[in-house]
Write a protein that holds these residues in place. Structure first.
Motif, short mmCIF file in Angstrom:
data_model
loop_
_atom_site.label_atom_id
_atom_site.label_comp_id
_atom_site.label_asym_id
_atom_site.label_seq_id
_atom_site.Cartn_x
_atom_site.Cartn_y
_atom_site.Cartn_z
N SER A 6 0.81 12.57 -37.69
CA SER A 6 -0.52 12.95 -38.17
C SER A 6 -0.42 13.73 -39.48
CB SER A 6 -1.25 13.81 -37.12
OG SER A 6 -0.53 15.00 -36.88
N GLY A 7 -1.51 13.69 -40.24
CA GLY A 7 -1.59 14.55 -41.42
C GLY A 7 -1.35 13.88 -42.76
N VAL A 8 -1.16 12.55 -42.79
CA VAL A 8 -1.01 11.88 -44.10
C VAL A 8 -2.39 11.82 -44.75
CG1 VAL A 8 -0.40 9.75 -45.31
CG2 VAL A 8 0.96 10.52 -43.34
N PRO A 9 -2.57 12.44 -45.91
CA PRO A 9 -3.90 12.51 -46.52
C PRO A 9 -4.22 11.28 -47.37
CG PRO A 9 -2.38 13.76 -47.85
CD PRO A 9 -1.58 13.22 -46.68
N PHE A 10 -5.50 11.13 -47.69
CA PHE A 10 -5.92 10.15 -48.69
C PHE A 10 -5.69 10.75 -50.08
CE2 PHE A 10 -9.05 8.81 -45.25
CZ PHE A 10 -8.30 7.72 -44.87
N SER A 11 -5.71 9.89 -51.09
CA SER A 11 -5.56 10.33 -52.48
C SER A 11 -6.92 10.37 -53.16
CB SER A 11 -4.64 9.38 -53.25
OG SER A 11 -4.58 9.71 -54.62
N ASP A 12 -7.12 11.39 -53.99
CA ASP A 12 -8.38 11.53 -54.72
C ASP A 12 -8.29 11.04 -56.16
OD1 ASP A 12 -9.82 12.67 -52.61
OD2 ASP A 12 -8.99 14.65 -53.02
N CYS A 13 -7.12 10.55 -56.56
CA CYS A 13 -6.96 10.15 -57.97
C CYS A 13 -7.38 8.71 -58.17
CB CYS A 13 -5.53 10.35 -58.44
SG CYS A 13 -5.38 10.10 -60.22
N GLU A 14 -8.44 8.51 -58.92
CA GLU A 14 -8.99 7.17 -59.11
C GLU A 14 -8.26 6.36 -60.17
OE1 GLU A 14 -12.97 7.58 -61.35
OE2 GLU A 14 -12.51 9.61 -60.62
N TYR A 15 -7.35 6.98 -60.92
CA TYR A 15 -6.68 6.26 -62.01
C TYR A 15 -5.25 5.86 -61.67
CZ TYR A 15 -10.61 8.45 -64.35
OH TYR A 15 -11.88 8.86 -64.68
N TYR A 16 -4.76 6.26 -60.48
CA TYR A 16 -3.40 5.93 -60.10
C TYR A 16 -3.25 4.46 -59.71
CZ TYR A 16 -1.53 10.73 -59.65
OH TYR A 16 -1.07 12.00 -59.87
N PRO A 17 -2.15 3.81 -60.12
CA PRO A 17 -1.78 2.55 -59.46
C PRO A 17 -1.27 2.87 -58.06
CG PRO A 17 -0.08 3.21 -61.02
CD PRO A 17 -1.21 4.19 -61.19
N CYS A 18 -1.08 1.83 -57.25
CA CYS A 18 -0.84 2.07 -55.82
C CYS A 18 0.45 2.83 -55.55
CB CYS A 18 -0.88 0.76 -55.05
SG CYS A 18 0.49 -0.38 -55.44
N GLY A 19 1.48 2.64 -56.39
CA GLY A 19 2.71 3.39 -56.19
C GLY A 19 2.51 4.88 -56.35
N HIS A 20 1.72 5.25 -57.36
CA HIS A 20 1.39 6.66 -57.57
C HIS A 20 0.51 7.19 -56.43
CE1 HIS A 20 2.84 5.85 -61.61
NE2 HIS A 20 2.74 7.14 -61.91
N VAL A 21 -0.40 6.35 -55.95
CA VAL A 21 -1.27 6.75 -54.84
C VAL A 21 -0.42 7.10 -53.61
CG1 VAL A 21 -2.97 5.92 -53.17
CG2 VAL A 21 -3.33 5.52 -55.61
N ALA A 22 0.55 6.24 -53.31
CA ALA A 22 1.43 6.48 -52.17
C ALA A 22 2.23 7.77 -52.37
CB ALA A 22 2.37 5.30 -51.96
N LEU A 23 2.72 7.97 -53.59
CA LEU A 23 3.46 9.19 -53.90
C LEU A 23 2.57 10.41 -53.73
CD1 LEU A 23 5.87 10.77 -55.01
CD2 LEU A 23 5.12 10.16 -57.32
N ASP A 24 1.34 10.34 -54.23
CA ASP A 24 0.40 11.46 -54.13
C ASP A 24 0.14 11.80 -52.66
OD1 ASP A 24 -1.53 13.36 -54.99
OD2 ASP A 24 -3.12 11.90 -54.69
N ALA A 25 -0.07 10.78 -51.84
CA ALA A 25 -0.34 11.02 -50.43
C ALA A 25 0.84 11.66 -49.73
CB ALA A 25 -0.72 9.70 -49.74
#
Length: 329
Positions: A6-25
């Protein structure tokens, strides 16, 4: 056997490609503030046309260098065998470590992904599974999608092993035992370095311009491209279109960095400069879209003049922000 982290968050960055989104999360899952780790640089390097190519770089240190400075390592794995890949990912989940797996969006469309009918690689976070039900629990942290739920294991493997993407690829993140905190003196040193590079520096070589001088030099070169023969100007604009995406990510990220930094050093005025960078980011988005338009229309003169002026406007906004920042630190 059933396992769910539990606890994996969503990403709020709308300009990230998916690799960055996964890293952010995943950075968020481990308690890191992504802008403080990745986006401490407000800089720009412009490599003037040479041998048919140009360069626009919004970072001095690479992203991997920034991660390594925080003690974080990203390991990209690939397997030829789907079963072997799944056992390794499942082992990470058993250890309480979610991983990012690349799936084909075409396969994801039958479950939750917006239907476009395209084959493309897209990272989702694997944070659980149910062996008896033969399901995989995934989180798609993209700000557009924001999906959290179960996929059939067979369907997951089909998308993961698609011949249209790198097959059975996943990213694993290694973090230090003790999370490093960003100290106030480090932030102030970083901000002063950014101001120096963007506002005070001029060139690193005859072909490479830095900071505001790089922006203004690129603006003047845009006007000069009207004299180029053939499709050279159109080629340059396509290169700009591709490269400005990184500039957008870094400008937006540094705006968020300034807002986080303001809390750490207890200087709220710095956060207002971060808010201004939101406007700068929007200007870069419009500039990028016009670059694509110019490429498709083979760089008409009027559009090159418009791009010249838009870049000068961006330079003015960035200069104003840098002056405000310099006065605060």
């Amino acid at each position: 056997m059933k396992r769910l982290i539990s606890g994996v968050p969503f990403s709020d960055c709308e300009y990230y490609p998916c690799g960055h989104v996964a890293l952010d999360a995943l950075l968020g899952f481990y308690g890191y503030d992504t802008p403080l780790v990745l986006h401490d640089q407000w800089v720009l390097l412009y490599k003037r046309p040479e041998n048919g190519s140009i360069g626009l770089f919004p970072r001095v240190d690479s992203e991997s260098e920034s991660l390594n400075q925080a003690g974080i390592e990203v390991l990209t794995h690939r397997e030829t065998c789907g079963e072997a890949a799944w056992e390794k990912v499942k082992s990470c989940v058993d250890d309480g470590r979610p991983v990012a797996a690349m799936l084909d969006t075409f396969n994801l469309e039958m479950y939750y992904y917006p239907g476009l009918g395209h084959h493309s690689g897209h990272y989702v976070i694997v944070d659980g599974y149910d062996q008896r039900a033969q399901t995989v629990h995934v989180v798609d942290p993209s700000w557009i999608v924001r999906f959290r739920g179960d996929l059939p294991l067979a369907g997951f493997k089909d998308g993961w092993g698609s011949e249209h993407i790198p097959r059975y690829q996943w990213m694993e993140f290694q973090f230090p035992n003790t999370r490093q905190s960003v100290k106030g003196d480090t932030i102030l040193a970083t901000l002063r370095r950014n101001v120096m590079l963007m506002y005070l520096e001029k060139t690193t070589s005859p072909e490479m311009c830095i900071g505001l001088n790089g922006l203004k030099t690129l603006a003047e070169d845009l006007k000069g491209w009207k004299k180029e023969r053939g499709d050279k100007a159109s080629t340059y604009l396509k290169q700009l279109y591709d490269q400005v995406r990184s500039v957008i990510i870094e400008r937006d990220g540094h705006g968020k960095y300034l807002r986080s930094a303001a809390e750490i050093i207890e200087l709220p005025q710095i956060a207002s400069v971060g808010v201004e960078l939101r406007n700068v980011t929007q200007k870069w988005i419009v500039f990028r879209n016009h670059c694509l338009k110019g490429h498709r229309k083979h760089a008409p003169t009027a559009l090159l003049d418009k791009l010249h002026q838009r870049l000068l406007d961006i330079a003015t906004l960035e200069e104003n922000g840098l002056i405000r920042l310099a006065n605060l630190i």
